[in-house]
Every structure is written in C-alpha cells, then in structure tokens.
Design a protein around this motif. Structure first.
Motif, PDB file in Angstrom:
ATOM      1  N   ALA A 110       0.822  -1.207   0.000  1.00 36.00           N
ATOM      2  CA  ALA A 110       0.000   0.000   0.000  1.00 36.00           C
ATOM      3  C   ALA A 110       0.863   1.267   0.000  1.00 36.00           C
ATOM      4  O   ALA A 110       0.514   2.256  -0.626  1.00 36.00           O
ATOM      5  CB  ALA A 110      -0.935   0.010   1.213  1.00 36.00           C
ATOM      6  N   PHE A 238      -6.995  -3.072  -1.235  1.00 37.43           N
ATOM      7  CA  PHE A 238      -6.204  -2.033  -1.885  1.00 37.43           C
ATOM      8  C   PHE A 238      -7.089  -0.982  -2.550  1.00 37.43           C
ATOM      9  O   PHE A 238      -6.700   0.171  -2.658  1.00 37.43           O
ATOM     10  CB  PHE A 238      -5.199  -2.656  -2.854  1.00 37.43           C
ATOM     11  N   PHE A 241      -7.910   1.342   0.246  1.00 42.48           N
ATOM     12  CA  PHE A 241      -6.777   2.239   0.468  1.00 42.48           C
ATOM     13  C   PHE A 241      -6.814   3.384  -0.536  1.00 42.48           C
ATOM     14  O   PHE A 241      -6.629   4.549  -0.179  1.00 42.48           O
ATOM     15  CB  PHE A 241      -5.443   1.495   0.297  1.00 42.48           C
ATOM     16  N   ASP A 242      -7.059   3.041  -1.801  1.00 34.09           N
ATOM     17  CA  ASP A 242      -7.077   4.069  -2.847  1.00 34.09           C
ATOM     18  C   ASP A 242      -8.160   5.107  -2.586  1.00 34.09           C
ATOM     19  O   ASP A 242      -7.952   6.296  -2.809  1.00 34.09           O
ATOM     20  CB  ASP A 242      -7.259   3.430  -4.225  1.00 34.09           C
TER      21      ASP A 242
END
Ligand code: HEM
Ligand SMILES: *[C@@H]1O[C@H](CO)[C@@H](O)[C@H](O)[C@H]1NC(C)=O
Ligand SMILES: *[C@@H]1O[C@H](CO)[C@@H](O)[C@H](O)[C@H]1NC(C)=O
Length: 494
Positions: A110, A238, A241-242
C-alpha cells in the motif's frame, strides 16, 4: 498406477519434511538462529502457531524454548522476543540495531516505502521526526491539540445525551469522535457525525480494519508471496486504500489553494510549507506522494487503536462499578462539574491515571507490536539473527509479566498505585512499544483516552444492561489487535 502416484507423493512429502527438519536443526542453536519448533516445508509452524491466538501460543513456546526463539510463519522464520528483559535489551539498550521495520505484505504494497509506519532509513527518520514535532507543537494554527480534543468531547457528550439513558453500542460514536480529532489535526476541521463525506471515510476505515483482521488478511500476511499474484478478497483492501488516499488528496488540493505559509493551520499546511522550503532539494522526502501516504498513516494508525482502547475501557468500568465510582469521586474533587477536564488535571488525579494505565496494560491492544527487523547480521545473546529476519517484540509478555504485576490477568488499578495512593510508574508499561519506533502518537492517544473518559464520567454514570458478573471482558483476538466483545451500555446523566 494411481496408488503408485499417491505413494510417491507421500514419500516425497516425507523426504521434504525430514530434510527441512534436519536443515533447521543445523541452522539453530548457539552462534546460529535462536531455537524453536522444527518447521514443515512451505507451511512452517502452522501446527504449533495458531493465528487465532498468537500471543498465547508464543507464551507456551517461550516456556519451552526460552525468551528468544524462532517460529516459522509460512516459510519465513520470525525471531520472537518474549518478556521484559529481552524486549528492553533489543528495543531500548540496542535501539539503533533493532529500529528497522520488518516486512509487512499489505503495508509494503500500500505504501511503497513512503510514510512512517512501513518505511525505513533516512526517509523514515525525516518524516517521522517532522510528524512528531508537528503533533507536539503549538505552531499549528490557533488551537492546541488539547483544545481540539476538548472541542470534540463536547460533541461526543451531546451524542451520548441523545440516547436518553436507553441501551446503546458506543462503537460508532467513539470512532467518529476519535477520527474527528485526527481530522481536526490533519485537515483543520471536524465533521458532523452525519456528514456524508465523513461517513464514507469512516466506512472506508472500517472496511480496512475488518479485512486486515479477517482470516483472509491473516492468511495473506503469511503467504503473500503467492497470494499477491492470485485473485481473491485480499485484493479488495487495496481499493479501499485508494479511496482513502483519494479523499486525502482532494483535501490537499483545497489546502494548496488557500495556503498561507506564515500561518499553517493544520498538519497538511505544515507539510506543504515544508515542501516549499525544500523545493530546491532534488532528493527531498517532502513531496506530494509522501504527504498523502503520511496522512494516510496517521488515520490508519491513530483511529481504530485509540477508539478501541476507550471502548474497551468503558466495558471494564461497567464490569467494575466500584472502580467507576472512585474515578467519579476523584473527578468531582479535582475538576468539579462546572468546567471540562484538562490534561493538567491528570497529575492531580492519580487514581484515574492508574485506571487509564491499567486499561492499556490489561487489554494489551497490539500484543506483538508491529514487526521489526535487523539491517545486518546481529549477535543477540548467544545467537545470530540474520539480516532481514522478522522480529516480534511481544508487548503483551511485558504488560502481563507477573514479576512486575502480581496477578497480571486481573484488572486492578492497584498495579499502578503506591501504597499511599500516589501514582506508581512502571518500566513495563509498553503498550506503545519502546525505542526508536515507539508510537509517535503516544502523547496524543494518552491525552485522548484521559480526556474522553474523564469527560464522559464527569457527566454520566455508565450502567451495563446485564449483571456485571456476566459481562464478558475476554478479548476477541483478531489479527494484530485485541478487540473487546460487542456490548451495550446505558449512560445516565449525573
Ligand atoms: C491507544 C492508542 C495507540 C496504541 C496502543 C498505539 C500503539 C502503537 C504501536 C505498538 C506501534 C508499533 C511500534 C513499533 O514498531 O515498535 C505504533 C506505531 C505507530 N503509531 Fe501508534 N498507537 C496508538 C495511537 C496512535 C495515534 C493516535 C497515532 C497518530 C497520531 C499513531 C501513529 C502511529 C504511527 C505513525 C506509527 C508508526 C511509527 C514508526 O513506524 O516509526 N498511533 N503504535
Ligand atoms: C443533556 O440534555 C439535556 C436536555 O436535553 C440538557 O439539559 C443537559 O445539559 C444535557 N447534558 C449534557 C451533558 O449535554
Ligand atoms: C508514596 O510512596 C512512594 C513509594 O512508596 C514514595 O516515593 C512517595 O514519596 C510517597 N509519597 C507520599 C506523599 O508519601
């Protein structure tokens, strides 16, 4: 033919196990890796190490192998430091050698070596130092961190008041309050608990924690080398996270447009000013990607940890009403009812201070700390730890050490009180870890836990919905953290 093939496979597996067993015997011992149970090929010590209760299995292994031993998580060896003496010897006495962050598959992917939590070397040192001094300083706009927390406690009280004494689960409102403190520090503003943008952010963070703590997250961290190339639920994290990074990035753009470098109002402003200052340095660590990643780190490291500690603390006060009562008596004596508690009150409130310490000791929120590593082959006691080996400093083994805390599995504020009722400091109090990697949010977190709890108890008496005797206070260990069981409470105005 089928039988022959099966027999061949069984034979090969046996040979592989024997070989792995023999090589392990040869690699561990004096002058080599610390001892430990022999691993299976690929699978490591899955037979001995239960991810469901890692701290407990490690405790058992330390009884057999001593305070420094090796376990294999998947195919990778991990050196475990168990008990106060070895943890202190590594993290404090030999702080430089043991300061590096170990490999963490999700975080490494990440953050790409940026930010604070998963970075190393000079990049880590510079950004960490900057974040620490910014969190500490009073140069961040007109309001101190303490005032930002006090403002938020007002909104939290209102929210609790709305429950009108009926049972509720405090998880959501505590998460909102704690997230808002980070929002105030980083973005310079708090959000209404019903704000759509804020709710999306909260939802985002919840999903991240759920996924990290799910069985998938656990399995991923052991076998990431293979799983990173496969489809599966572990990839969804992920995209969360973005989304969080996109949120931060939008805030940064707005800050850039309105930046007045002579009076930075929040963490983003301070970082942008630092970028300005260093814009002539081609190798500066202060650039846009690092601003976003560092902010992201503050959110992920600073919200769930603190709000879970407070939520667990309230549960413990429901379990022990006498302790709650004594805290309230002390608040009434020192603070009274007409003003908000402040940080300066803490030194006048040894009992409350002891309760807050005991909450953090008892729950051992992050039992294994985050993984460390050594950046060169390192002699430790009679062993050699090879460069790059993952190291677990087991904080729960320090927090629950019976040498320092008699009956360590009992919740007892007396663990932090002298006989004359003054506060008793302990070197074994390490919920934030120790040494060069010690949690940079420690000061902030301790201020939040103290102010939120003292203000709640100043205004409300907390009652369980079932008999305190029946309340379960055993943590549900999930992933890297000890989480309290789900519960409800009633808050009665005092
Ligand atoms: C009760 C609350 C908290 C607890 C128990 C806690 C505990 C920890 C622990 C055990 C570590 C790992 C240290 C190590 O590697 O040895 C850590 C790291 C970290 N924490 Fe906290 N923390 C808390 C709150 C916070 C807050 C509020 C912030 C944000 C301001 C924060 C930011 C960080 C960061 C950035 C790191 C990485 C440090 C580094 O790698 O150099 N934490 N924390
Ligand atoms: C709770 O609400 C009542 C009336 O709605 C108000 O009088 C009281 O001051 C409030 N208490 C707190 C702690 O906000
Ligand atoms: C209380 O006891 C501690 C240690 O037992 C001692 O250091 C401290 O001076 C005492 N304080 C008072 C006010 O008696």
């Amino acid at each position: 033919m089928g039988l022959l093939a099966a027999a061949t496979v069984v034979l090969l597996v046996c040979i592989a196990c024997l070989l792995s067993f023999a090589t392990w015997r040869g690699r561990s011992g004096k002058g080599k890796m610390p001892p430990g149970p022999a691993p299976l090929p690929m699978l490591g010590n899955v037979l001995q190490v239960k991810p469901k209760n890692l701290a407990k299995t490690l405790q058992k292994l330390s009884e057999e192998y001593g305070p420094v031993f090796t376990v294999h998580m998947g195919s990778d060896p991990v050196v475990v430091l168990h008990g106060h003496d070895v943890v202190k010897e590594a993290l404090i006495d030999r702080a430089d050698e043991f300061a590096a962050r170990g490999h963490m598959p999700i975080g490494d992917r990440a953050n790409n070596g940026l930010g604070i939590i998963f970075s190393n070397n000079e990049e880590w040192l510079q950004v960490r130092r900057f974040a620490l001094s910014t969190l500490r300083s009073f140069g961040m706009g007109k309001r101190t961190v303490e005032e930002r927390i006090q403002e938020e406690t007002g909104y939290l009280l209102e929210e609790i008041n709305k429950t009108k004494g009926t049972p509720f689960d405090p998880t959501f409102m505590l998460s909102c309050a704690v997230s808002n403190v980070i929002c105030s520090i980083v973005f310079g503003q708090r959000y209404d608990y019903k704000d759509k943008k804020f709710l999306a952010l909260m939802n985002n963070m919840n999903n991240i924690f759920e996924m990290i703590n799910s069985l998938w997250g656990q399995v991923h961290s052991m076998f990431s080398k293979v799983l990173d190339y496969l489809p599966g639920p572990h990839n969804k994290i992920f995209s969360e996270f973005d989304a969080l990074k996109a949120f931060v990035s939008e805030e940064v753009k707005m800050h850039q447009a309105s930046l007045n470098p002579s009076s930075p109002q929040d963490f983003i402003d301070c970082f942008l000013s630092k970028m300005q200052e260093e814009k002539e340095h081609p190798n500066s660590n202060f650039h846009m990607k690092n601003l976003i990643t560092t902010t992201f780190d503050l959110f992920t490291a600073g919200t769930e940890t603190t709000s879970t500690t407070i939520r667990y603390g309230l549960l413990l006060l429901l379990k022990y009403p006498k302790i709650q009562e004594k805290v309230q008596e002390e608040i009434d004596q020192v603070v009274g009812r007409s003003r908000r508690p402040c940080v300066a009150d803490r030194t006048q409130m040894p009992y409350t201070d002891a309760v807050v310490h005991e909450i953090q000791r008892f729950i051992a929120l992050i039992p294994l700390s985050l993984p460390h590593t050594v950046t060169k082959d390192t002699c430790f006691r009679e062993y050699v730890i090879p460069k790059g080996t993952t190291i677990f400093p087991v904080l729960s083994s320090v927090l629950h050490d019976s040498k320092e805390f008699p009956n360590p599995n009992e919740f007892n504020p007396g663990h932090f009180l002298n006989e004359n009722g003054t506060f008793r400091k302990s070197e074994f109090f390490m919920p934030f870890s120790a040494g060069k990697r010690v949690c940079p949010g420690e000061g902030l977190a301790r201020m939040e836990i103290f102010l939120f709890m003292a203000t709640i108890l100043q205004n409300f008496t907390l009652k369980p919905v079932i008999d305190p005797q029946e309340l379960n206070i055993t943590p549900t260990l999930s992933g890297t953290g000890n989480v309290p069981p789900v519960y409800q409470l009633c808050a009665l105005p005092r």
